[in-house]
Motif scaffolding. Sequence first.
Motif, PDB file in Angstrom:
ATOM      1  N   TYR A   1     -44.916 -19.046  85.512  1.00 37.54           N
ATOM      2  CA  TYR A   1     -43.552 -19.475  85.307  1.00 37.54           C
ATOM      3  C   TYR A   1     -42.978 -20.797  85.671  1.00 37.54           C
ATOM      4  N   SER A   2     -43.489 -21.426  86.456  1.00 34.16           N
ATOM      5  CA  SER A   2     -43.175 -22.655  86.901  1.00 34.16           C
ATOM      6  C   SER A   2     -43.359 -23.799  85.727  1.00 34.16           C
ATOM      7  N   GLN A   3     -44.701 -23.713  85.071  1.00 35.66           N
ATOM      8  CA  GLN A   3     -45.136 -24.467  84.239  1.00 35.66           C
ATOM      9  C   GLN A   3     -44.234 -24.456  82.895  1.00 35.66           C
ATOM     10  N   SER A   4     -43.950 -23.213  82.382  1.00 29.73           N
ATOM     11  CA  SER A   4     -42.739 -22.851  81.304  1.00 29.73           C
ATOM     12  C   SER A   4     -41.461 -23.296  81.616  1.00 29.73           C
ATOM     13  N   SER A   5     -41.007 -23.239  83.090  1.00 28.17           N
ATOM     14  CA  SER A   5     -39.872 -23.844  83.280  1.00 28.17           C
ATOM     15  C   SER A   5     -39.820 -25.329  83.194  1.00 28.17           C
ATOM     16  N   ARG A   6     -40.962 -25.972  83.502  1.00 32.20           N
ATOM     17  CA  ARG A   6     -40.932 -27.520  83.415  1.00 32.20           C
ATOM     18  C   ARG A   6     -40.915 -27.941  81.965  1.00 32.20           C
ATOM     19  N   VAL A   7     -41.573 -26.968  81.104  1.00 35.89           N
ATOM     20  CA  VAL A   7     -41.822 -27.570  79.790  1.00 35.89           C
ATOM     21  C   VAL A   7     -40.270 -27.166  79.094  1.00 35.89           C
ATOM     22  N   ASP A   8     -39.664 -26.272  79.349  1.00 40.03           N
ATOM     23  CA  ASP A   8     -38.368 -25.888  78.873  1.00 40.03           C
ATOM     24  C   ASP A   8     -37.508 -26.992  79.407  1.00 40.03           C
ATOM     25  N   SER A   9     -37.435 -27.320  80.715  1.00 36.71           N
ATOM     26  CA  SER A   9     -36.672 -28.603  81.147  1.00 36.71           C
ATOM     27  C   SER A   9     -36.943 -29.894  80.283  1.00 36.71           C
ATOM     28  N   ARG A  10     -38.084 -30.266  80.013  1.00 35.92           N
ATOM     29  CA  ARG A  10     -38.455 -31.438  79.273  1.00 35.92           C
ATOM     30  C   ARG A  10     -38.051 -31.425  77.775  1.00 35.92           C
ATOM     31  N   MET A  11     -38.035 -30.111  77.424  1.00 31.84           N
ATOM     32  CA  MET A  11     -37.658 -30.041  76.023  1.00 31.84           C
ATOM     33  C   MET A  11     -36.174 -30.148  75.815  1.00 31.84           C
ATOM     34  N   SER A  12     -35.548 -29.511  76.689  1.00 36.22           N
ATOM     35  CA  SER A  12     -33.931 -29.761  76.717  1.00 36.22           C
ATOM     36  C   SER A  12     -33.753 -31.092  76.908  1.00 36.22           C
ATOM     37  N   ALA A  13     -34.105 -31.984  77.983  1.00 31.05           N
ATOM     38  CA  ALA A  13     -33.787 -33.115  78.048  1.00 31.05           C
ATOM     39  C   ALA A  13     -34.176 -34.083  76.780  1.00 31.05           C
ATOM     40  N   LEU A  14     -35.370 -33.772  75.929  1.00 31.72           N
ATOM     41  CA  LEU A  14     -35.477 -34.406  74.826  1.00 31.72           C
ATOM     42  C   LEU A  14     -34.420 -34.084  73.771  1.00 31.72           C
ATOM     43  N   CYS A  15     -34.056 -32.900  73.636  1.00 32.88           N
ATOM     44  CA  CYS A  15     -33.101 -32.442  72.662  1.00 32.88           C
ATOM     45  C   CYS A  15     -31.737 -33.032  72.882  1.00 32.88           C
ATOM     46  N   THR A  16     -31.204 -33.310  74.008  1.00 32.77           N
ATOM     47  CA  THR A  16     -30.189 -33.786  74.578  1.00 32.77           C
ATOM     48  C   THR A  16     -30.142 -35.410  74.002  1.00 32.77           C
ATOM     49  N   ASN A  17     -31.326 -35.966  74.290  1.00 31.14           N
ATOM     50  CA  ASN A  17     -31.527 -37.463  73.953  1.00 31.14           C
ATOM     51  C   ASN A  17     -31.496 -37.688  72.663  1.00 31.14           C
ATOM     52  N   ILE A  18     -31.948 -36.758  71.892  1.00 34.83           N
ATOM     53  CA  ILE A  18     -32.290 -36.858  70.346  1.00 34.83           C
ATOM     54  C   ILE A  18     -30.746 -36.894  69.634  1.00 34.83           C
ATOM     55  N   LYS A  19     -30.163 -35.483  70.234  1.00 31.97           N
ATOM     56  CA  LYS A  19     -28.531 -35.610  69.692  1.00 31.97           C
ATOM     57  C   LYS A  19     -27.890 -36.411  69.934  1.00 31.97           C
ATOM     58  N   ALA A  20     -28.089 -37.317  71.126  1.00 35.59           N
ATOM     59  CA  ALA A  20     -27.048 -38.214  71.312  1.00 35.59           C
ATOM     60  C   ALA A  20     -27.170 -39.504  70.477  1.00 35.59           C
ATOM     61  N   GLY A  21     -28.266 -39.443  69.749  1.00 31.84           N
ATOM     62  CA  GLY A  21     -28.537 -40.526  68.741  1.00 31.84           C
ATOM     63  C   GLY A  21     -27.825 -40.048  67.371  1.00 31.84           C
ATOM     64  N   SER A  22     -27.233 -39.080  67.250  1.00 32.26           N
ATOM     65  CA  SER A  22     -26.410 -38.420  66.006  1.00 32.26           C
ATOM     66  C   SER A  22     -27.407 -37.792  64.918  1.00 32.26           C
ATOM     67  N   VAL A  23     -28.606 -37.390  65.661  1.00 35.43           N
ATOM     68  CA  VAL A  23     -29.639 -36.594  64.755  1.00 35.43           C
ATOM     69  C   VAL A  23     -29.321 -35.187  64.727  1.00 35.43           C
ATOM     70  N   THR A  24     -29.380 -34.557  63.509  1.00 34.03           N
ATOM     71  CA  THR A  24     -29.252 -33.326  63.454  1.00 34.03           C
ATOM     72  C   THR A  24     -30.702 -32.460  63.513  1.00 34.03           C
ATOM     73  N   ILE A  25     -30.680 -31.476  64.362  1.00 36.12           N
ATOM     74  CA  ILE A  25     -31.762 -30.795  64.794  1.00 36.12           C
ATOM     75  C   ILE A  25     -31.481 -29.372  64.491  1.00 36.12           C
ATOM     76  N   TYR A  26     -32.687 -28.915  63.629  1.00 38.62           N
ATOM     77  CA  TYR A  26     -32.672 -27.311  63.467  1.00 38.62           C
ATOM     78  C   TYR A  26     -33.722 -26.885  64.303  1.00 38.62           C
ATOM     79  N   THR A  27     -33.792 -25.589  64.666  1.00 38.48           N
ATOM     80  CA  THR A  27     -34.484 -25.205  65.229  1.00 38.48           C
ATOM     81  C   THR A  27     -34.859 -23.803  64.938  1.00 38.48           C
ATOM     82  N   VAL A  28     -36.176 -23.335  64.947  1.00 39.82           N
ATOM     83  CA  VAL A  28     -36.627 -21.888  64.397  1.00 39.82           C
ATOM     84  C   VAL A  28     -37.467 -21.101  65.267  1.00 39.82           C
ATOM     85  N   GLN A  29     -37.195 -20.000  65.790  1.00 41.82           N
ATOM     86  CA  GLN A  29     -37.934 -19.058  66.670  1.00 41.82           C
ATOM     87  C   GLN A  29     -38.439 -17.993  65.979  1.00 41.82           C
TER      88      GLN A  29
END
Length: 78
Positions: A1-29
């Motif tokens: 769980y802790s590893q998954s939580s860290r991965v989610d946190s890093r991915m969230s930060a990455l997405c926030t930074n990318i969107k701050a650059g006015s990039v459109t992000i599509y995600t597929v689950q």
Amino acid sequence: YSQSSRVDSRMSALCTNIKAGSVTIYTVQIDTDGAGQSAVLPACASNANNFFMLTQPSQIATAFSQIGTEIAKLRVAR
């Protein structure tokens, strides 16, 4: 769980930074085993319409077709 939580946190930060650059992000689950919706992927998408929750492999082509249609509408401008 802790590893998954860290991965989610890093991915969230990455997405926030990318969107701050006015990039459109599509995600597929793709959730074929019923594990449930990701907490990160919908938030990572630029908006609710850019998140695709698929439960069957047969939905992949349709989702990518919709994404392709939307991307085709975009223009690059200075």
